[in-house]
Every structure is written in C-alpha cells, then in structure tokens.
Motif scaffolding. Structure first.
Motif, PDB file in Angstrom:
ATOM      1  N   ILE A 487     -18.866  18.560  13.996  1.00  0.00           N
ATOM      2  CA  ILE A 487     -17.601  17.840  14.095  1.00  0.00           C
ATOM      3  C   ILE A 487     -17.851  16.452  14.676  1.00  0.00           C
ATOM      4  CG2 ILE A 487     -15.303  17.836  15.131  1.00  0.00           C
ATOM      5  CD1 ILE A 487     -15.414  20.885  15.172  1.00  0.00           C
ATOM      6  N   ASP A 488     -17.701  15.426  13.833  1.00  0.00           N
ATOM      7  CA  ASP A 488     -17.817  14.029  14.246  1.00  0.00           C
ATOM      8  C   ASP A 488     -19.047  13.800  15.135  1.00  0.00           C
ATOM      9  OD1 ASP A 488     -17.203  11.377  14.496  1.00  0.00           O
ATOM     10  OD2 ASP A 488     -15.378  11.667  15.703  1.00  0.00           O
ATOM     11  N   PRO A 489     -20.249  14.119  14.653  1.00  0.00           N
ATOM     12  CA  PRO A 489     -21.435  14.124  15.522  1.00  0.00           C
ATOM     13  C   PRO A 489     -21.823  12.760  16.080  1.00  0.00           C
ATOM     14  CG  PRO A 489     -22.072  14.354  13.219  1.00  0.00           C
ATOM     15  CD  PRO A 489     -20.573  14.492  13.267  1.00  0.00           C
ATOM     16  N   GLN A 490     -21.334  11.661  15.468  1.00  0.00           N
ATOM     17  CA  GLN A 490     -21.677  10.335  15.963  1.00  0.00           C
ATOM     18  C   GLN A 490     -20.689   9.822  17.016  1.00  0.00           C
ATOM     19  OE1 GLN A 490     -24.594   8.860  14.913  1.00  0.00           O
ATOM     20  NE2 GLN A 490     -24.842  10.855  13.927  1.00  0.00           N
ATOM     21  N   ASN A 491     -19.667  10.601  17.292  1.00  0.00           N
ATOM     22  CA  ASN A 491     -18.672  10.190  18.282  1.00  0.00           C
ATOM     23  C   ASN A 491     -19.323  10.076  19.660  1.00  0.00           C
ATOM     24  OD1 ASN A 491     -16.381  10.368  20.245  1.00  0.00           O
ATOM     25  ND2 ASN A 491     -15.186  10.612  18.373  1.00  0.00           N
ATOM     26  N   PRO A 492     -19.063   8.997  20.409  1.00  0.00           N
ATOM     27  CA  PRO A 492     -19.682   8.842  21.740  1.00  0.00           C
ATOM     28  C   PRO A 492     -19.291   9.936  22.730  1.00  0.00           C
ATOM     29  CG  PRO A 492     -18.029   7.126  21.333  1.00  0.00           C
ATOM     30  CD  PRO A 492     -18.265   7.814  20.017  1.00  0.00           C
ATOM     31  N   ALA A 493     -18.259  10.710  22.419  1.00  0.00           N
ATOM     32  CA  ALA A 493     -17.887  11.821  23.306  1.00  0.00           C
ATOM     33  C   ALA A 493     -19.029  12.816  23.467  1.00  0.00           C
ATOM     34  CB  ALA A 493     -16.655  12.537  22.762  1.00  0.00           C
ATOM     35  N   TRP A 494     -19.921  12.865  22.471  1.00  0.00           N
ATOM     36  CA  TRP A 494     -20.999  13.855  22.474  1.00  0.00           C
ATOM     37  C   TRP A 494     -22.288  13.326  23.090  1.00  0.00           C
ATOM     38  CZ3 TRP A 494     -18.562  18.051  21.744  1.00  0.00           C
ATOM     39  CH2 TRP A 494     -17.582  18.193  20.758  1.00  0.00           C
ATOM     40  N   GLU A 495     -22.270  12.182  23.709  1.00  0.00           N
ATOM     41  CA  GLU A 495     -23.499  11.636  24.272  1.00  0.00           C
ATOM     42  C   GLU A 495     -24.170  12.643  25.207  1.00  0.00           C
ATOM     43  OE1 GLU A 495     -25.071   7.833  26.955  1.00  0.00           O
ATOM     44  OE2 GLU A 495     -22.937   8.136  26.589  1.00  0.00           O
ATOM     45  N   ALA A 496     -25.449  12.925  24.946  1.00  0.00           N
ATOM     46  CA  ALA A 496     -26.255  13.837  25.761  1.00  0.00           C
ATOM     47  C   ALA A 496     -25.641  15.234  25.859  1.00  0.00           C
ATOM     48  CB  ALA A 496     -26.472  13.256  27.156  1.00  0.00           C
ATOM     49  N   THR A 497     -24.928  15.632  24.817  1.00  0.00           N
ATOM     50  CA  THR A 497     -24.220  16.911  24.834  1.00  0.00           C
ATOM     51  C   THR A 497     -24.357  17.602  23.482  1.00  0.00           C
ATOM     52  OG1 THR A 497     -22.596  15.940  26.340  1.00  0.00           O
ATOM     53  CG2 THR A 497     -22.002  18.019  25.327  1.00  0.00           C
ATOM     54  N   ARG A 498     -24.268  18.922  23.508  1.00  0.00           N
ATOM     55  CA  ARG A 498     -24.290  19.688  22.276  1.00  0.00           C
ATOM     56  C   ARG A 498     -23.063  19.373  21.426  1.00  0.00           C
ATOM     57  NH1 ARG A 498     -25.757  20.725  27.368  1.00  0.00           N
ATOM     58  NH2 ARG A 498     -23.676  21.578  27.626  1.00  0.00           N
ATOM     59  N   ARG A 499     -23.285  19.127  20.143  1.00  0.00           N
ATOM     60  CA  ARG A 499     -22.160  18.887  19.237  1.00  0.00           C
ATOM     61  C   ARG A 499     -21.474  20.207  18.884  1.00  0.00           C
ATOM     62  NH1 ARG A 499     -25.101  14.550  20.823  1.00  0.00           N
ATOM     63  NH2 ARG A 499     -24.825  12.740  19.461  1.00  0.00           N
ATOM     64  N   SER A 500     -20.159  20.162  18.781  1.00  0.00           N
ATOM     65  CA  SER A 500     -19.430  21.323  18.279  1.00  0.00           C
ATOM     66  C   SER A 500     -19.617  21.412  16.777  1.00  0.00           C
ATOM     67  CB  SER A 500     -17.941  21.215  18.619  1.00  0.00           C
ATOM     68  OG  SER A 500     -17.732  21.319  20.015  1.00  0.00           O
ATOM     69  N   ALA A 501     -19.668  22.627  16.270  1.00  0.00           N
ATOM     70  CA  ALA A 501     -19.812  22.868  14.838  1.00  0.00           C
ATOM     71  C   ALA A 501     -18.641  23.712  14.354  1.00  0.00           C
ATOM     72  CB  ALA A 501     -21.134  23.579  14.544  1.00  0.00           C
ATOM     73  N   VAL A 502     -18.412  23.698  13.050  1.00  0.00           N
ATOM     74  CA  VAL A 502     -17.395  24.548  12.450  1.00  0.00           C
ATOM     75  C   VAL A 502     -17.958  25.110  11.154  1.00  0.00           C
ATOM     76  CG1 VAL A 502     -16.264  22.575  11.318  1.00  0.00           C
ATOM     77  CG2 VAL A 502     -15.005  24.732  11.640  1.00  0.00           C
ATOM     78  N   ALA A 503     -17.752  26.398  10.955  1.00  0.00           N
ATOM     79  CA  ALA A 503     -18.218  27.081   9.744  1.00  0.00           C
ATOM     80  C   ALA A 503     -17.047  27.796   9.093  1.00  0.00           C
ATOM     81  CB  ALA A 503     -19.325  28.074  10.085  1.00  0.00           C
ATOM     82  N   SER A 504     -17.126  27.940   7.790  1.00  0.00           N
ATOM     83  CA  SER A 504     -16.081  28.619   7.016  1.00  0.00           C
ATOM     84  C   SER A 504     -16.614  29.964   6.523  1.00  0.00           C
ATOM     85  CB  SER A 504     -15.658  27.750   5.827  1.00  0.00           C
ATOM     86  OG  SER A 504     -14.732  28.433   5.014  1.00  0.00           O
ATOM     87  N   PHE A 505     -15.944  31.026   6.921  1.00  0.00           N
ATOM     88  CA  PHE A 505     -16.313  32.373   6.497  1.00  0.00           C
ATOM     89  C   PHE A 505     -15.194  32.958   5.639  1.00  0.00           C
ATOM     90  CE2 PHE A 505     -18.666  31.650  10.430  1.00  0.00           C
ATOM     91  CZ  PHE A 505     -19.932  32.094  10.098  1.00  0.00           C
ATOM     92  N   GLU A 506     -15.520  34.047   4.949  1.00  0.00           N
ATOM     93  CA  GLU A 506     -14.511  34.751   4.156  1.00  0.00           C
ATOM     94  C   GLU A 506     -14.541  36.230   4.490  1.00  0.00           C
ATOM     95  OE1 GLU A 506     -14.787  33.767   0.026  1.00  0.00           O
ATOM     96  OE2 GLU A 506     -14.814  31.605   0.433  1.00  0.00           O
ATOM     97  N   PHE A 507     -13.341  36.756   4.756  1.00  0.00           N
ATOM     98  CA  PHE A 507     -13.158  38.167   5.083  1.00  0.00           C
ATOM     99  C   PHE A 507     -11.882  38.642   4.393  1.00  0.00           C
ATOM    100  CE2 PHE A 507     -11.418  41.444   8.046  1.00  0.00           C
ATOM    101  CZ  PHE A 507     -12.432  42.386   7.919  1.00  0.00           C
ATOM    102  N   ARG A 508     -11.986  39.685   3.611  1.00  0.00           N
ATOM    103  CA  ARG A 508     -10.850  40.194   2.830  1.00  0.00           C
ATOM    104  C   ARG A 508     -10.246  39.084   1.953  1.00  0.00           C
ATOM    105  NH1 ARG A 508      -8.643  45.101   3.799  1.00  0.00           N
ATOM    106  NH2 ARG A 508      -6.671  44.312   2.923  1.00  0.00           N
ATOM    107  N   ASN A 509     -11.117  38.285   1.359  1.00  0.00           N
ATOM    108  CA  ASN A 509     -10.703  37.202   0.461  1.00  0.00           C
ATOM    109  C   ASN A 509      -9.860  36.137   1.166  1.00  0.00           C
ATOM    110  OD1 ASN A 509     -11.961  38.323  -1.874  1.00  0.00           O
ATOM    111  ND2 ASN A 509     -10.262  39.805  -1.983  1.00  0.00           N
TER     112      ASN A 509
END
Length: 658
Positions: A487-509
């Motif tokens: 999520i927006d990995p170049q944003n300065p909010a993430w300086e020296a910090t782990r970037r948040s990620a998002v994944a899309s899964f499917e369950f019961r269609n």
C-alpha cells in the motif's frame, strides 16, 4: 514494538562509573574528595564525641517532601541509619526513628565513589547501625537515560563509623519494620494529569516541581515517598513472566484490590470510560542482592509467591524491589495446558489468524518448531495467517540477502510435521536494510493460506516499489491491480518501517481483502515513571501517518463496494483507544473485533512491564461484525520464556461468509 518492540533491561545497577550525570544545584559544586571509613563503637566515649561533634542530619531532612532534595549540593554530617542492603558500589541505609511524615522517605543510598566499596563500606554488614561523618547530597541521573527520574544519594562519603553492630540474634526486619505495599494506600493513576498517549500532550518536568509530593493521588509520588526504604510485598501474585534478566512483576495481596484484573490474574491497560488505567499497583521484582542472586525462571502470570521483603530502588526507568532473600513460588501454574481454539472452520466460516512471529528465520529451528506446533495444535491450522516479523533467509547476517523463501518453506514444512495443513504463501521483499527491524534481518509481513479452503485471486504479485491499486471490475465490485501488493510503498509515512500489504483471496466465490500491517514501534517513548509527565508516546505521529495511508486505501475499496469484505490485521504497536487505531475505526465502517466482542480486561496479546495490552488487532468491515468471533490465544504471554515462541500472542477470528 526487531527482536522486541522495546529495549532490554540490564539486571545490575552501576552508579556513576563513567556514564553518569550528577545533577547539581545551579549555585553549587560537588567537591571531589576521597571516601574513608572508620570502625568505632557507641561504647567508646572519645569516638562518640568525635562522631557527634557536627550536627546530626536525619535522612528524612535530606529526602524532603518534594521531588528533589532540599539539601542538594550541600554537605551533610552525621547521617545515621541501619544498613538494609548493598548493591554493587553502594549501600542503602534507613533511619530506624521515622519522622512520622508520610511524604518523606526514611531511606537513602550512599555511593562509594572512586574509592573501592571495601575501603568505604566493607567493614559493615546488613543490620549494622552506622553513621556517615560527612557526605555531599546529589541527584543522580544516568547520561544514557536523559528522561529518567533523578535519585537522591550521598556521594563523597567520609568517616563512616559503626554505632551498633547488628545483634547476633536479630535480622534486619527485626530492626526496621518494612513498609507494606498493598492497594489500600496506592493511587489509582500512575502519572501526573494528562493523556500520555496523545500527540502533543502538554508535559511538566518533575525536576522543576517544588510542591510537596501527593502519594495518595499519583503512582509516581507514591513510590518517590518510599525511595530506598525497606518494603514488604505481602502475598504476591505474578503478572508477568520472568524476563531474560530475571525481572518480573507482581501485585501485592494476590491483587485482591487491584483494578483491571483479567481472568488469568494479570492487569490490562485500558481506557474504560475515557480514563486510562496504567495500573500503578504493579511492582517490579529484580534478582535478589544475596543468595543465588537469581529469580525463578519459570515464573509466569498467575503464579503465587511467598512474601517478598527488599529495598525499594529505582533503576532503568522503573521502581523495583531488590529482595533480601531468594524468591519462592508457592503455587505455580506452569503445568496448566493451554487449550486449543474453540473456533472451528465450517463451510460458511473462514478462520483467519494474525501472528507476530518475533524475527523468524531458518537458523532458530526450535522457534520454528514451536510456532508450527502452536499453529497446528492450538490454532487448528487457520485458513489464512497474516504473519509479521518474517526475516530473510539468513536472519540477521547483513549481507544483502532479502529473500525469505527458505524461512517460509521451513515454517510450512514444520507445520505439516506438527500435524497441520500444507500452506501456500505469498510475500513481497522489502528494500534491503531500509524497513526497520534488526539490522540484516529485513523483516516483512507475509501470508500463509490453505489452498484447499481458500485461493489467492489470480494475478501477479506486486514488487517492492509497486503500488497496489483498486478499481471497479466488470461486475462493479472492487478488484486489486495485484493479487498481493504493498500500500503506497513510496509514501514517507513508511520511512524505516515495514510497509503494509493487501492481498485478495476468494472463499465461497466471494472476494476477501486482507490487509497485513506492522506499524512503527513505540521506540522513543519516554518512561512512564520518568521526569517528564505524562510520558511521551514514542513516534505516535508516524503511526498516525501510517494509519491514514491504510485508511485511505480502505476508503477506496468501500467507495466502489460498500459491502466489501475487508480485514486489517497485524501488530499496530498501539492501543485501540489511541489515535492511530481510532483512524481505522473512526466512523464505524471498520470495527476492531476485540473491542466489539471481548470484555475490556480480556483484550490483550502482549505483556510489557507487567501490563497485558492489545498491540495486535483484527479489524473488519462492518458487514462482517455481527456474526464474527475472535479469540486471542495466550500461548506466549502466559508461559515462561523457555516455552514461548514470540513476545506476542496470535489471534484467531471466525468470519461468516453465508
């Protein structure tokens, strides 16, 4: 909150070697002289006359009823007290004739200075009544701990004499009655007025406070009024495990009058009714100064202990009791088996777990095996696991390696060996050396998922610097650019910090968007019992910025699909009632499951300084809340270090997709 979110402590105290600041008054200097000792007895007329030629100064006069000694920088004479303990280069003495003022301590620390301990204090033993001929009053603060409180102590000690040897048939508690620490006389708040968790909270400096202490109103003042006195902790109950340095935390009187008790017997940080309870009734116990100088390594939350008598000391930003004897467990909970989760996977129910795995790398095979066993047996192989603190393939070897395939494959294989399912995994490499954690470790978030129950949405995996995007699909519902992306990995909010990620899964269609977070730690926080009150919540501004980035992404999904199934998990390094987490849940579109489903005192996944607390969160979109369930799994916080795999507990949540 890296190996841990917090700095470790050292078990031994060092007063003014080469790393010390003695805080002098503005108009005085501390002369450098050599400390000396003379052994005389009270039965020697000439010695007694010599010893009392100067005025007798009581310890309570030196301590005064304020934060700093009214005699700071002055030379005091004929200071009398019973020696109640020793520590490295110092002794503690206490006046057996109290002045009756509850605001003034009767104890003080005398420091041997540049002379050897043996030359100054070596002739005396605990229980002896001694007199210090002259000394200079100082306020000590370590130069490596600029935010800690000062300690009132005697330096430049000269002419220490023995007035009365301890009778052979007596122990020190026969000569000095210890002050009992219980809850009846302890305050309900720990600090001075103010919200210690708010950004920009106004602070006061206790160094500048001249008003008398208020020990019935504030935890800081309560302990200051007992500085260096002999105290007793009756009927202690443990509220933490023993740490690597032998320190642990207790409540007195089995915690019968303590607030915010949870079912296990610990105490939980909370903000019920808008009042922050940081649990000032907590008492730290450190290794004893005598005996085997260790604490039982098996102590854990809920253990009952024998009475503890010791000196109330302040070091490493904490008030703590140094026992005069070895600590004894009278009732241990070590043999109690932690039950498996009650939450079961169903045709309609997706089970999602969140777990900070404490710098997991392939070299620590025992940690990997323990976590794998926890996942297989206690968590019952959740459908998806959002993991944090996954290190690269060679851990903290700093050689440019960033890939973590060996780490994750070893974990997957170990889960199978422990009887769990065969997981698939997805992760995105961080930028080498730039995203926080232990140097060389390159920690990141990762996903494990059971492909027999849930599938990762078809598509490519974003790269380190690729920005995840959301758009409307052909059916008008939200779709992601990458099956998993940052999520927006170049944003300065993430300086020296782990970037948040998002994944899309499917369950019961149905699509399910899982955000995985590990926000900036609380490094840089000032001590709860420091001289700045209220304490500073370290880098909360960075966590606020990170929360805004994540919430903006959530809003993009909800703008396209208001009923989208979204979950945001991870180690947010913040409490639910503080602004960063509140940003995510501010309008009710996202709901913290622990807040929604659990009693306030049962909301925790971490224990620090004896306080159970919720730094790990499972937050879901409002359409999932009504039938959702959550269970924090205390497989680590409840048990000794030898049986723990992480400093965080995993959580298990059940989400209904029917």
């Amino acid at each position: 909150m890296s190996a841990s979110d917090h700095d470790p402590e050292v078990a031994r105290l060092n007063f003014c070697d080469n790393d010390c600041t003695v805080v002098p008054p503005a108009t005085s200097t501390v002369p450098a002289t050599t400390a000396t000792a003379t052994v005389v007895t009270a039965t020697s007329a000439s010695a007694t006359a010599t010893a009392t030629a100067q005025p007798i100064v009581k310890i309570s006069e030196i301590q005064g009823n304020t934060w700093r000694s009214p005699k700071l920088g002055k030379t005091v004479t004929n200071v009398r007290g019973i020696m109640i303990g020793t520590y490295v280069t110092s002794i503690y003495i206490q006046d057996p004739e109290a002045d009756g003022d509850s605001l003034t301590s009767e104890g003080i620390l005398a420091f041997s200075g540049t002379s050897s301990f043996a030359n100054v204090f070596g002739s005396f033993k605990v229980g002896d009544l001694i007199q210090i001929g002259s000394a200079v009053v100082s306020e000590f603060r370590s130069s490596s701990a600029p935010f800690t409180n000062t300690l009132t102590q005697l330096t430049t000690v000269r002419n220490v004499t023995l007035l009365q040897a301890r009778p052979a048939d007596k122990v020190v508690t026969d000569l000095i009655s210890p002050k009992e620490l219980g809850q009846l006389d302890m305050p309900n708040v720990i600090t001075w007025d103010g919200n210690e968790f708010a950004i920009g909270a106004p602070q006061i400096n206790l160094d500048n406070i001249t008003a008398p202490l208020t020990p019935t109103a504030r935890g800081t003042d309560f302990f200051e009024a007992l500085e260096f006195m002999l105290v007793k902790v009756p009927r202690p109950v443990a509220i933490s495990k023993t740490d690597a340095n032998g320190n642990f935390w207790v409540l007195a009187n089995r915690g019968e009058l303590a607030t915010s008790r949870n079912a296990r017997g610990g105490v939980t940080v909370n903000s019920e009714n808008g009042v922050i309870d940081s649990n000032p009734e907590r008492i730290q116990i450190v290794p004893p100064s005598v005996g085997d100088t260790t604490s039982p390594s098996t102590i854990s939350i809920g253990d009952e202990l024998d009475d503890i008598v010791g000196v109330l000391d302040f070091a490493f930003d904490k008030w703590r009791v140094i026992p005069l004897a070895n600590v004894k467990i009278t009732k241990s909970r070590l043999s109690e088996e932690y039950p498996a989760t009650r939450l079961e996977k169903t045709d309609c129910g997706l089970v999602v777990s969140n777990y900070n795995m404490l710098n997991l790398d392939p070299s620590d095979t025992e940690q990997v095996k323990t976590i794998a066993k926890q996942i297989a047996e206690k968590l019952k192989s959740p459908d998806i696991i959002g993991a944090q603190e996954i290190q690269d393939n060679n851990g903290e070897t700093n050689n440019g390696i960033v890939d973590a395939d060996q780490t994750l494959n070893l974990l997957v294989d170990s889960i199978v060996a422990a009887g769990g399912v065969k997981y698939s995994w997805v992760q995105i490499n961080p930028t080498n050396g730039l995203e926080g954690g232990a140097p060389g470790g390159n920690i990141r978030v990762a996903y494990l998922y059971n492909p027999l129950r849930v599938s990762l949405t078809a598509g490519t995996i974003g790269g380190t610097n690729d920005t995840q995007e959301v758009s409307a699909g052909p059916d008008g519902k939200a779709v992601l650019k990458y099956a998993a992306g940052r999520i927006d990995p170049q944003n300065p909010a993430w300086e020296a910090t782990r970037r948040s990620a998002v994944a899309s899964f499917e369950f019961r269609n149905q699509k399910f968007f899982l955000i995985n977070n590990h926000w900036s730690s609380k490094g840089g926080s000032t001590p709860t019992y420091g001289h700045l009150q209220p304490a500073t919540n370290g880098v909360v501004d960075k966590r606020i910025a990170q929360a805004n980035v994540v919430r903006a992404f959530i809003d993009k999904i909800l703008a396209i699909e208001p009923t989208a199934k979204i979950m945001s998990v991870g180690d947010l390094n913040e409490y639910a009632f503080v602004e960063p987490v509140q940003i995510i849940v501010r309008d009710g579109k996202m709901v913290d499951l622990m807040d929604a489903k659990l009693p306030v005192v049962e909301r925790y996944s971490y224990n620090f300084d004896g306080q159970c607390q919720a730094l790990d969160h499972a937050i879901v979109s409002s359409c999932l809340v009504r039938t959702a369930e959550i269970e924090p799994m205390h497989v680590n916080t409840w048990f000794p270090l030898s049986l723990s795999a992480s400093d965080h507990d995993p959580e298990v949540a059940l989400l209904n997709f029917c």
